[in-house]
Design a protein around this motif. Structure first.
Motif, PDB file in Angstrom:
ATOM      1  N   GLU A 554       0.845  -1.197   0.000  1.00 21.61           N
ATOM      2  CA  GLU A 554       0.000   0.000   0.000  1.00 21.61           C
ATOM      3  C   GLU A 554       0.886   1.255   0.000  1.00 21.61           C
ATOM      4  O   GLU A 554       2.065   1.193   0.345  1.00 21.61           O
ATOM      5  N   PHE A 555       0.272   2.375  -0.361  1.00 23.20           N
ATOM      6  CA  PHE A 555       0.960   3.665  -0.307  1.00 23.20           C
ATOM      7  C   PHE A 555       0.373   4.516   0.820  1.00 23.20           C
ATOM      8  O   PHE A 555      -0.848   4.560   1.021  1.00 23.20           O
ATOM      9  N   PRO A 580       1.214   7.083   9.501  1.00 23.55           N
ATOM     10  CA  PRO A 580       1.026   7.791   8.227  1.00 23.55           C
ATOM     11  C   PRO A 580      -0.413   7.679   7.733  1.00 23.55           C
ATOM     12  O   PRO A 580      -1.210   6.882   8.239  1.00 23.55           O
ATOM     13  N   ILE A 581      -0.737   8.485   6.754  1.00 26.04           N
ATOM     14  CA  ILE A 581      -2.078   8.566   6.191  1.00 26.04           C
ATOM     15  C   ILE A 581      -2.149   7.691   4.937  1.00 26.04           C
ATOM     16  O   ILE A 581      -1.301   7.788   4.051  1.00 26.04           O
ATOM     17  N   LYS A 582      -3.157   6.839   4.864  1.00 28.73           N
ATOM     18  CA  LYS A 582      -3.307   5.949   3.713  1.00 28.73           C
ATOM     19  C   LYS A 582      -3.744   6.739   2.489  1.00 28.73           C
ATOM     20  O   LYS A 582      -4.592   7.632   2.563  1.00 28.73           O
ATOM     21  N   ILE A 583      -3.163   6.400   1.345  1.00 26.88           N
ATOM     22  CA  ILE A 583      -3.440   7.142   0.114  1.00 26.88           C
ATOM     23  C   ILE A 583      -4.839   6.849  -0.423  1.00 26.88           C
ATOM     24  O   ILE A 583      -5.579   7.755  -0.795  1.00 26.88           O
ATOM     25  N   THR A 606      -5.065  10.439  -8.283  1.00 27.28           N
ATOM     26  CA  THR A 606      -4.636  11.222  -9.446  1.00 27.28           C
ATOM     27  C   THR A 606      -3.125  11.401  -9.511  1.00 27.28           C
ATOM     28  O   THR A 606      -2.602  11.810 -10.549  1.00 27.28           O
ATOM     29  N   TRP A 607      -2.414  11.095  -8.408  1.00 23.80           N
ATOM     30  CA  TRP A 607      -0.970  11.336  -8.430  1.00 23.80           C
ATOM     31  C   TRP A 607      -0.121  10.141  -7.984  1.00 23.80           C
ATOM     32  O   TRP A 607       1.100  10.256  -7.853  1.00 23.80           O
ATOM     33  N   ILE A 608      -0.742   8.969  -7.821  1.00 22.05           N
ATOM     34  CA  ILE A 608       0.021   7.749  -7.554  1.00 22.05           C
ATOM     35  C   ILE A 608      -0.542   6.600  -8.387  1.00 22.05           C
ATOM     36  O   ILE A 608      -1.751   6.340  -8.369  1.00 22.05           O
ATOM     37  N   ILE A 643       5.385   6.964   1.180  1.00 28.32           N
ATOM     38  CA  ILE A 643       6.042   5.678   1.388  1.00 28.32           C
ATOM     39  C   ILE A 643       5.279   4.576   0.684  1.00 28.32           C
ATOM     40  O   ILE A 643       4.071   4.676   0.450  1.00 28.32           O
ATOM     41  N   SER A 644       5.994   3.510   0.332  1.00 29.47           N
ATOM     42  CA  SER A 644       5.392   2.249  -0.089  1.00 29.47           C
ATOM     43  C   SER A 644       5.610   1.272   1.055  1.00 29.47           C
ATOM     44  O   SER A 644       6.740   1.107   1.527  1.00 29.47           O
ATOM     45  N   ARG A 645       4.530   0.654   1.502  1.00 28.55           N
ATOM     46  CA  ARG A 645       4.631  -0.251   2.650  1.00 28.55           C
ATOM     47  C   ARG A 645       4.191  -1.653   2.252  1.00 28.55           C
ATOM     48  O   ARG A 645       3.127  -1.852   1.657  1.00 28.55           O
TER      49      ARG A 645
END
Length: 934
Positions: A554-555, A580-583, A606-608, A643-645
C-alpha cells in the motif's frame, strides 16, 4: 611525574576555501612551521589548472616539505548513506590517480577525512582500510553516542569495518571533539566576533587550556586536536595566521617557564603518528566497534534521515550515470581505443565524482545547484556516447565481403523511463544492441516505446522471438513534459547475453497490431504468482520460490511536524504523527497477460499509480511506481512524504536488515543501537536507515525471508513486525535551517515533479539448504539491476540478411564467464598498454553454503581482445603497489599483530591465478598485448 601534553592545531579544508587558497599558499611559503591540509581533488585541480608554473612549483615544494598535506584524495568528500560502493571506489581511484600523476608519492594521502557527511557507514570504513590508510577522522555522529563516548573515553577506537574481511578491515577511528569547527573562544574568523589584541591576553590562553583539559579527559593519549576551521573559513586568512602565530609564540614562552603544553601546527597524519607511538609505548587497548554510525541525530528532534530520499530523481540519475560509466570504460578497453577519447571518459568520471559529494547525491543542495549537477552529468553522458558508438562499431565490424561498411549511429534513449524514444517510435526498422556489463551470462527483458503496429523481433541467429505489446499506463502517457507518439511498450527477452558482450536484435514494423488482451481477475489468479483482494483491489499474496506469502502493498504519506523550528526538510525527517495517512481505500486494476510479461496496471489516485510485473523466467515481483505531482498547500505548508509499505504475516521480533552502500548487510532493531543505549525521542525518523540497494525481514519459525531491492538510495525501516516501508518521494514546504536555505519542492515543466522507480520483491527460505539460496537470488537481482544491460538503438536501411552479412551481431569480451560469486568491478584504461582490473567476491562469509567459499580465478586467456603480459597488485585505489603499502598498526594486544600491510599471501603467480576470499576486492594494473587493435 609531570604530564606532557601536545596540542595540535589543524587547518581544515572546506569547499569554500578554494577561493582563499592563494593566501594560504603564500603564508605557508613564508613560514617554515605552518602546515595545511587539503581535501577534495575536484576543487584542487580546478584551481591547479589555472595556475602559472611558479605557483605550481611553490605548491609542490610545500608538499615535499610536508607543510601541505593532501588527505582522503577522492574527487569529493562523499556521502556515506546514499552512495554505492562502486561509485565511491571509482571517485577515489580517479582522485588518487590525479594526485599521483601531478605530485608523486609525496602527495599520496594516508588519512581519511570524513568530517562533514551525515553519519558514517561500515563499508566506507572498509574502503579506507583497503586503500591502505592509517586512520579516519569523523565529524558527525549521533549526539547521544557522542556524549557516551566522551564520558567513557571511547571517542577513539579500532573499527572492524567488515565481518567477512575481519582484522584486515580494521582501521583506527577518531571522533573529533568539536567537529571541524574552531573552538569558539579562540576563533579568529570574521563571523566569530573576535576581539583584536596585540600581546596575547592571559584570559584567551586560559580558555585554550580549559579546552585542552576537557579533551584530555576524553582521549587516551596526551595528544590533543584543536580544529581551526568552519564552512567558508579563511576569508581573512592572513589575520587568522598572524593570531595563531602569536598564540604559538606565547605558548613556547610559557614552556621555557615550565609549562607542560607544547603548541604546534600539525596534520592528521602527524597526529596518528604520535598516537601510534603512545599506543606502542603504553600498550593501550583500544575499544572495538563493529556496527555503523546511522542514523545521525544532532538533537533530540533532529534526525537527519530525510536526505536518504530527498531529490529521488537525482538519486536515480546518479545510478544511471554509474551504469553508463561502467559500460563506457569496458567498451573503451575491449575495443582498444586510443587516447583520443580519454577526455570524453574523464568528463563523465569527474561528473560522477562530484555527484558523490555529501551535498550532491544526498539532495541537500539548493535547486539551482541540483540543476547544475544534473547538467554536468548529462554532459558526461553525452561525452561518453561517442566512446560507446566507436567501440561498438569496432567490435561489430566484419568487412567479410570486402565492401566498405557504414558507421552505425548507436544511441541511447535516456527517456525510456517515461516510454519516450523518437527513434523507436518513428523507425520502420531499427537495431537494438543489448550490452551486458556483468561477468556472467544473463537474460534481459528489453522494453522500448512504439506506436501501433505489428513488430517482429529477430535474434542474431535468425530466430523470430516472442514479442509483446502492452499499453502504456495513462499516468505515464500524461507525464509532464512527455513528448511522444508512443502508446505502447514493445517487450521481448534477450536471452543468454554474453559476459562483457552484446547481442544485436533486428526489429521491423508491420501494419497489423497485436495487443495483449484486458483480462478478468480470475484469469490472472490462475496464471501469475500474485493475487489481489476482490474487495479493494490490493495485492494480498505472492507465490514465489516455492513459498506462498500473504503480503499486502500500500501507499501512505507522512505530514511534517508543525513546529516552526523542527520541520522536515532536505536533511531532516520529522513527521507530525507516527502513523502515516493511507493514500486510497480502493485500487483500480487492469490486467494484461502475455507470454513475455504479465502486468497489472494500478491507479490509486490522481498522483500515484503502479505497474506490477511478473516475468516467466524471473523469481521476483517488480513494482514499478509513479508518484507525483505531490500535493502542495501553501496555507498549511506541511510536507508530503510518500512511502510504499509491504505488510506480511512474518514475526520479525522488531528486527530487519539494510545494506551498507550496496555490500554487507547490517542488522537493525527498532529503538536499539548495538554499541550504546538509545533514549528514544523520535520513534519513526529515529528508526529510519539508509537503503542503498536492499532491505529485508526474516521469520525464523517460518524459515522465511522477504526482501525488497531498490533502484536508487531511499530511506527505509520496519516499524512493526512483518512490515517493510520505503520512502519514495517528498516535498518539504519549510526549510529545516541546516544549510540549504530554501524549501524542498521540486518542479519540472512548471509542475511539481513526478518520479518513477522500481522495487523488486523477493521471498524464500533462508535457513533450509537448497540449490539456490535466497541470498544468491538477491545478489543476482541486485547486480542485474545496478549494472543493467544497456540498450543501444540505431536506425537501419538494411534488411536482416544484409545486416547480418555486414556486421557481427554477437560479441563477448570474455572467453569464458566468471563464477556467480565473482564480478569484474572495474575494467578501465590505465595508460599505454595498461588497464586497471578490479575483481570482487560478492558473497559474505556464511551467506551461501557454496558461493561463500573462497574462489580461484585464472586470468590467463580470459579476455578476447588482449593477452596478459604482466600483472601487479595495488591497493584498492590503484595508486600504490600493494606489497609496498605499510599501515600503522594500532591493534596492540600483547604483541603487534600482523596487520601492517594489506598484502595477500596467496598472491598472483606466474600463471595469472588469483584467489578471492569472501567479500574481498583485489585491484591490479595489467600490462597487455592487443589481439585486436583500433
Amino acid at each position: 611525574m609531570k604530564r606532557s601534553s601536545i596540542i595540535i592545531i589543524l587547518f581544515l579544508s572546506d569547499p569554500g576555501l578554494r577561493v582563499f587558497l592563494p593566501v594560504v599558499l603564500n603564508f605557508c611559503t613564508h613560514s617554515r612551521t605552518a602546515v595545511f591540509i587539503y581535501v577534495e581533488s575536484a576543487f584542487l585541480f580546478k584551481w591547479w589548472k589555472e595556475q602559472p608554473r611558479l605557483v605550481r612549483s611553490k605548491f609542490r615544494k610545500l608538499i615535499n616539505n610536508g607543510q601541505l598535506e593532501l588527505i582522503s584524495g577522492a574527487w569529493s568528500m562523499n556521502d556515506e548513506a546514499t552512495t554505492h560502493y562502486q561509485s565511491i571506489i571509482d571517485q577515489f581511484t580517479y582522485g588518487l590517480k590525479a594526485i599521483d600523476a601531478v605530485f608523486g608519492p609525496r602527495g599520496r594521502p594516508k588519512v581519511g577525512w570524513q568530517i562533514d557527511s551525515f553519519g558514517h557507514s561500515k563499508q566506507m570504513a572498509s574502503i579506507f582500510s583497503q586503500l591502505g590508510f592509517d586512520g579516519i577522522f569523523l565529524g558527525r555522529i549521533d549526539y547521544q553516542d557522542k556524549k557516551i563516548r566522551f564520558e567513557t573515553k571511547t571517542a577513539e577506537m579500532l573499527w572492524r569495518a567488515s565481518d567477512s574481511l575481519g582484522q584486515k578491515s580494521e582501521i583506527f577511528t577518531h571522533i573529533l571533539y568539536n567537529g571541524y569547527d574552531a573552538p569558539k573562544d579562540i576563533c579568529f574568523e570574521e563571523f566569530c566576533d573576535f576581539r583584536e589584541f596585540f600581546d596575547f591576553p592571559q584570559n584567551l590562553w586560559e580558555n585554550l587550556i580549559e579546552n585542552v583539559e576537557n579533551q584530555l579527559k576524553i582521549y587516551k593519549t596526551n595528544n590533543v586536536i584543536l580544529t581551526m576551521g568552519y564552512d567558508f573559513s579563511y576569508r581573512q586568512a592572513e589575520v587568522l595566521f598572524r593570531k595563531l602565530d602569536t598564540l604559538i609564540k606565547y605558548g613556547k614562552a610559557l614552556q621555557r617557564n615550565g609549562s607542560q603544553y607544547n603548541l604546534m601546527y600539525s596534520t592528521p597524519s602527524c597526529y596518528l603518528k604520535a598516537v601510534h607511538e603512545s599506543t606502542t609505548k603504553l600498550n593501550i587497548m583500544w575499544p572495538k566497534k563493529f556496527d555503523d554510525f546511522f542514523p545521525y541525530a544532532s538533537l533530540p528532534t533532529r534526525y537527519w534521515t530525510g536526505f536518504y530520499t530527498s531529490r529521488p530523481a537525482l538519486k536515480r540519475f546518479e545510478r544511471i550515470g554509474n551504469n553508463f560509466l561502467q559500460v563506457c570504460k569496458q567498451l573503451y578497453v575491449l575495443a582498444r581505443l586510443n587516447n583520443t577519447y580519454r577526455t570524453n571518459l574523464a568528463t563523465l568520471q569527474e561528473a560522477m565524482g562530484v555527484m558523490q559529494h555529501h551535498d550532491a547525491v544526498t539532495g541537500t543542495e539548493q535547486q539551482h545547484v541540483a540543476d547544475d549537477y544534473a547538467k554536468l552529468l548529462t554532459e558526461g553522458l553525452n561525452k561518453c556516447s561517442p566512446i560507446a558508438m566507436t567501440s561498438l562499431n569496432t567490435l561489430s565490424s566484419t568487412k567479410s565481403n570486402g565492401s566498405k561498411q557504414s558507421t552505425i549511429p548507436y544511441t541511447s534513449c535516456f527517456l525510456r523511463n517515461i516510454s519516450q524514444c523518437k527513434l523507436t517510435e518513428e523507425a520502420e526498422n531499427f537495431i537494438a544492441t543489448i550490452y551486458n556489463p556483468l561477468s556472467r551470462v544473463i537474460d534481459y527483458y528489453v522494453r522500448v516505446p512504439v506506436t501501433k503496429g505489428h513488430y517482429v523481433v529477430v535474434s542474431p541467429n535468425g530466430d523470430e522471438l516472442q514479442a509483446q505489446l502492452i499499453p502504456i499506463h495513462p499516468h505515464v502517457l500524461n507525464a509532464p513534459g512527455r513528448k511522444s507518439k508512443a502508446t505502447l511498450d514493445l517487450v521481448f527477452v534477450a536471452t543468454e547475453l554474453p559476459p562483457l558482450g552484446f547481442k544485436t536484435f533486428y526489429v521491423t514494423k508491420r501494419s497489423k497490431p497485436k495487443l495483449s488482451r484486458n483480462h478478468r481477475q480470475s484469469e490472472i489468479e490462475q496464471k501469475t504468482f500474485v493475487k489481489f483482494s476482490r474487495i479493494n483491489g490490493y495485492l494480498n499474496k505472492i507465490i514465489i520460490n516455492q513459498k506462498a506469502v500473504p503480503i499486502r502493498q500500500e501507499f501512505y504519506y507522512y505530514k511534517s511536524a508543525s513546529k516552526p523550528k523542527e520541520p522536515s526538510g532536505a536533511y531532516l525527517f520529522n513527521p507530525a504523527h507516527n502513523t502515516p495517512i493511507k493514500i486510497a481505500e480502493r485500487v483500480k486494476n487492469k490486467f494484461y497477460i502475455g507470454e513475455v510479461v504479465k502486468e497489472i496496471h494500478q491507479t490509486f489516485n490522481t498522483w500515484i499509480s503502479q505497474i506490477i510485473r511478473i516475468y516467466p523466467k524471473e523469481n521476483f515481483v517488480e513494482f514499478n511506481w509513479s508518484v507525483g505531482p505531490l500535493p502542495s498547500t501553501n496555507r498549511t505548508r506541511h510536507s508530503t512524504e510518500v512511502i510504499s509499505r509491504f505488510v506480511s504475516s512474518l514475526h520479525t521480533n522488531a528486527t530487519f536488515y539494510t545494506d551498507s552502500n550496496g555490500r554487507e548487510m547490517m542488522k537493525r532493531i527498532i529503538n536499539w543501537r548495538p554499541s550504546w543505549k538509545l533514549h528514544v525521542t523520535q520513534p519513526t525518523s529515529g528508526n529510519y536507515y539508509p537503503v542503498t540497494t536492499k532491505i529485508l525481514i526474516r521469520d525464523p519459525k517460518k524459515d522465511l525471508e522477504v526482501a525488497v531491492l531498490t533502484d536508487r538510495a531511499q530511506g527505509g525501516t520496519s516499524l512493526h513486525n512483518g512490515h517493510i516501508e520505503l520512502m519514495l518521494h517528498r516535498n518539504c514546504l519549510k526549510d529545516d535551517k541546516l544549510g540549504v536555505g530554501e524549501i524542498l519542492n521540486e518542479f519540472a515543466f512548471d509542475k511539481p515533479l513526478v518520479v518513477r522507480g522500481s522495487h523488486y520483491l523477493v521471498a524464500g527460505s533462508y535457513l533450509t539448504p537448497s540449490n539456490e539460496s535466497i541470498a544468491s537470488i538477491e545478489k543476482d537481482i541486485a547486480q542485474r539491476k545496478h549494472l543493467e544491460a544497456w540498450t543501444f538503438l540505431s536506425k537501419t536501411n538494411y534488411d536482416y540478411t544484409s545486416y547480418k552479412e555486414l556486421y557481427n551481431m554477437e560479441y563477448s569480451g570474455l572467453k569464458r564467464a566468471l563464477p556467480k560469486n565473482v564480478h569484474i568491478l572495474t575494467l578501465e584504461p590505465w595508460g599505454n598498454k595498461k588497464i586497471l582490473l578490479r575483481l570482487e567476491h560478492i558473497f559474505e562469509k556464511h551467506e551461501d553454503l557454496i558461493l561463500s567459499r573462497p574462489v580461484e580465478i585464472n586470468l590467463e586467456d580470459l579476455f578476447a581482445a588482449f593477452k596478459l603480459i604482466y600483472i601487479r597488485e595495488t591497493t584498492l585505489g590503484g595508486n600504490q603497489w600493494l606489497d609496498e603499502n605499510k599501515r600503522r598498526d594500532f591493534n596492540v594486544v600483547g604483541k603487534i599483530s600482523n596487520r601492517k600491510n594489506l598484502s595477500n599471501r596467496r598472491n598472483v603467480n606466474s600463471k595469472f591465478i588469483i584467489n578471492l576470499d569472501p567479500l574481498q576486492i583485489r585491484t591490479f594494473v595489467i600490462w597487455i598485448k592487443s589481439l585486436k587493435t583500433k
